[in-house]
Design an enzyme around this catalytic site. Structure first.
Site, PDB file in Angstrom:
ATOM      1  N   CYS A 178      39.731   3.299 -61.413  1.00  0.00           N
ATOM      2  CA  CYS A 178      40.636   2.552 -62.281  1.00  0.00           C
ATOM      3  C   CYS A 178      40.533   3.058 -63.706  1.00  0.00           C
ATOM      4  O   CYS A 178      39.638   3.825 -64.043  1.00  0.00           O
ATOM      5  CB  CYS A 178      40.231   1.095 -62.282  1.00  0.00           C
ATOM      6  SG  CYS A 178      40.008   0.466 -60.637  1.00  0.00           S
ATOM      7  N   LYS A 223      44.403  10.485 -59.889  1.00  0.00           N
ATOM      8  CA  LYS A 223      44.090  11.817 -60.394  1.00  0.00           C
ATOM      9  C   LYS A 223      42.591  12.049 -60.558  1.00  0.00           C
ATOM     10  O   LYS A 223      42.062  13.068 -60.180  1.00  0.00           O
ATOM     11  CB  LYS A 223      44.789  11.998 -61.734  1.00  0.00           C
ATOM     12  CG  LYS A 223      44.727  13.409 -62.229  1.00  0.00           C
ATOM     13  CD  LYS A 223      45.690  13.626 -63.357  1.00  0.00           C
ATOM     14  CE  LYS A 223      45.777  15.086 -63.695  1.00  0.00           C
ATOM     15  NZ  LYS A 223      46.313  15.883 -62.588  1.00  0.00           N
TER      16      LYS A 223
HETATM   17  N1  GLU Z   1      36.061  -1.721 -56.945  1.00  0.00           N
HETATM   18  C1  GLU Z   1      37.070  -2.223 -57.817  1.00  0.00           C
HETATM   19  C2  GLU Z   1      38.289  -2.761 -57.072  1.00  0.00           C
HETATM   20  O1  GLU Z   1      38.584  -2.409 -55.991  1.00  0.00           O
HETATM   21  C3  GLU Z   1      37.468  -1.180 -58.833  1.00  0.00           C
HETATM   22  C4  GLU Z   1      37.972   0.070 -58.174  1.00  0.00           C
HETATM   23  C5  GLU Z   1      37.987   1.363 -59.019  1.00  0.00           C
HETATM   24  O2  GLU Z   1      37.406   1.533 -60.054  1.00  0.00           O
HETATM   25  O3  GLU Z   1      38.614   2.287 -58.515  1.00  0.00           O
HETATM   26  O4  GLU Z   1      38.983  -3.528 -57.583  1.00  0.00           O
END
Ligand code: GLU
Length: 630
Positions: free
Chosen positions: A2, A625
């Protein structure tokens, strides 16, 4: 993978955060969310630092999908009086893509909100313990565990006089300690950002990236405006100086000043500000219909950027490589293929034994790594989780790390003994094109420098950049590839065959087709065809060959004839036509750099296929990305 973003300062926080999130969307676009500290309406427009605009409450808005796909911002939150907030753009790892699972997640009493980049690997155990203690969960994410854990730590903290905690932009000491204590219990690579209902921001890093940017008049201790983000690019237009937060560090605003804390020891650490030299914040399409096409068309520029680099740096590194015991190149996805091509160039031109590995699968090498070895990592973001993990292990074992990274201030370049910057400018399309080209051009030049022929290498790359430029401005070339894309876009399987310098090129062509078209593609060594894939060759099956006039030429033409004899449709990328080609994609003959030339039509073809299928070209489904989770 994210993206997280935070802002505190005199500007309209929601606008700044939404713009920042748009720039971070390459990291994930399943959903997004924003939390704002809303100020006292009696003092509209006053910045928190004035002390007059007290935060009254937190306002949270979440949406499934990508912000960039929303044509105009017409949200209530743009009109809200807020100068502080956090935002998140999600690539779901735990819990479905729903509004409730979108970050930020709020504490039960709505006194703080939190967003995470990463995975809490021990979330199940932590969740079980918290449930036993009576905590209720509303989402399916691992992230909510952090929120409840902070709540729990907070409930165990001694209270402070409320007068202190009510000051705007000032954190209650105990919330900060609760965040710290909770963070220490998390396993995995994660970075979090927290906004409390007093307008304070706390962020903590372990594994996933975190950069803080300071507005123009900032000095250590007194920043006028502060940006928090997963990357520098997202706030580059507004910021002059940055502080890269390291693993194990926490950052927060105290009395409007920035402080950095070592999480384990709980001690404040001094920091210095780095001037940002990534002002090229051009993230507009500049007349192109997609970033992908714009970025492919920037290939000549990125090759010229390779030439602009300091030759001395190559020479120093070339010496180190000649002395090295073992040389590994490492990457994931497209960068993994670039790593393999770099190793190829080091062997072919540098005459040194280099082997490539992929980030996600090198456990079998761990015992073999040691002092005297060098590991080379090409990377766009410099934050790829599985590669970073290997580099950290390698470094501990005494391996020297070298990197070729596009994003300034990245973890990978900061941990490297030999740092090279690709300076290719922002690459926004999730599918990497220009950065791949830059990486393999760099590998080619490095190989030439090792062999003592750096000058020839530079000359060849200079010519190559001109040839690619001419190739890409030709309407005829685009028409041909567009027509071919129309034919291929509705197929089921596409084979791509290459040998020697073109093996990685066809593999990368495969990656681009899979990413953009969601069609099954298979890139294999031309010579291996007859050992298995020949069973699949039948009438109409499209087979793309990348052909160069090198030692592999005759073998590749044999493979061309073998598939042709079984009725497959042969598409040849080469300088000269051949009677067995059903379609010929002509490219200029660029000699030693022919493989770098050959990737260009494959990228353009994959682009037109994705367009033809009506896919979201710049944001293909399910991928992001910068893969900062494992
Ligand atoms: N594990 C968290 C979620 O699924 C964050 C995912 C991430 O950073 O890609 O919401």
């Amino acid at each position: 993978m994210c993206g997280i973003f935070g802002y505190s300062g005199p500007k309209n926080a929601s606008q700044i955060i939404l713009e920042g999130l748009k720039r971070l969307e390459y990291r994930g676009y399943d959903s997004w969310g924003i939390a704002l500290g809303i100020q006292n309406s009696k003092f509209p427009g006053l910045a928190p630092r004035s002390g007059a605009g007290k935060i009254q409450n937190l306002f949270v808005e979440k949406h499934v999908g990508a912000i960039g796909d929303i044509k105009t911002f017409n949200f209530k939150l743009l009109t809200l009086n807020s100068h502080v907030g956090i935002g998140h753009t999600r690539w779901a790892t735990h819990g479905g893509i729903t509004e409730v699972n979108a970050h930020p997640h709020c504490s039960s009493d709505k006194s703080f909100c939190l967003a995470q980049n990463g995975i809490v690997e021990n979330y199940q155990k932590l969740k079980q313990d918290l449930v036993k203690l009576g905590y209720k969960f509303q989402t399916q994410t691992d992230t909510e565990v952090i929120v409840r854990l902070i709540e729990h730590k907070f409930s165990l903290q001694p209270r402070r006089p409320s007068a202190v905690s009510l000051r705007p932009n000032r954190l209650q000491g105990n919330l900060m300690q609760s965040v710290r204590e909770a963070f220490l219990e998390l396993e995995g690579r994660n970075t979090i950002i927290v906004l409390n209902n007093k307008g304070g921001i706390i962020a903590a890093r372990n594994g996933s990236p975190l950069v803080v940017g300071l507005g123009s008049q900032a000095r250590p201790g007194v920043p006028s405006e502060v940006y928090f983000s997963s990357d520098t690019l997202s706030f580059a237009p507004f910021v002059e100086k940055i502080v890269v937060i390291d693993n194990g560090q926490m950052v927060y605003l105290k009395n409007h000043a920035l402080e950095i804390l070592d999480i384990k020891s709980n001690k404040t650490i001094p920091y210095s500000l780095e001037k940002i030299n990534f002002k090229s914040s051009k993230v507009e399409k500049q007349g192109y219909s997609h970033f992908m096409l714009k970025e492919i068309c920037e290939s000549p520029y990125v090759i010229r950027q390779v030439l602009n680099q300091n030759l001395k740096q190559y020479q120093i590194f070339a010496k180190a490589l000649k002395r090295a015991k073992n040389i590994y190149t490492i990457g994931s996805g497209t960068a993994g293929i670039a790593a393999s091509q770099i190793a190829f160039y080091l062997r072919i031109f540098g005459k040194i034994k280099a082997q490539s590995v992929i980030g996600a699968d090198i456990y079998d090498y761990f015992d073999l790594l040691g002092k005297g070895d060098v590991m080379i990592a090409p990377s766009q973001s410099g934050e790829t989780a599985d590669v970073l993990e290997v580099l950290e292990i390698a470094k501990r074992k005494g391996v020297k790390i070298a990197s070729y990274v596009n994003m300034p201030g990245s973890t990978m370049s900061r941990m490297s003994d030999y740092k090279f910057a690709s300076n290719a400018g922002p690459e926004i399309c999730v599918m990497s094109t220009k950065v791949f080209t830059s990486q393999i051009a760099w590998g080619y030049l490095l190989g030439k420098v090792i062999s003592g022929k750096g000058k020839v290498g530079r000359e060849n790359l200079k010519n190559l950049a001109d040839q690619i430029e001419q190739y890409l401005v030709s309407e005829k070339n685009h028409r041909l590839l567009k027509n071919l894309a129309k034919k291929l876009a509705h197929g089921k399987d596409i084979f791509l065959l290459g040998k020697y310098q073109n093996l990685n090129i066809v593999k990368e062509g495969m990656v681009k087709i899979i990413e953009g078209s969601y069609i099954h593609a298979h890139g294999i060594p031309a010579g291996d065809l007859k050992h298995y894939a020949i069973t699949l060759m039948e009438k109409g099956v499209p087979v793309i060959f990348a052909v160069s006039e090198d030692v592999s030429f005759d073998d590749v033409i044999n493979a061309v004839n073998q598939v042709k004899a079984r009725g497959a449709t042969v598409i040849g990328i080469s300088a000269k036509p051949h009677s067995s080609f059903d379609y010929h994609i002509p490219v200029p003959d660029s000699g030693e750099t022919s493989a770098i030339m050959n990737i260009i039509p494959l990228q353009v073809l994959a682009y037109y296929m994705a367009v033809q299928l009506g896919h979201n070209v710049d944001k293909p489904r399910n991928i992001a990305k910068s893969v900062t989770v494992k």
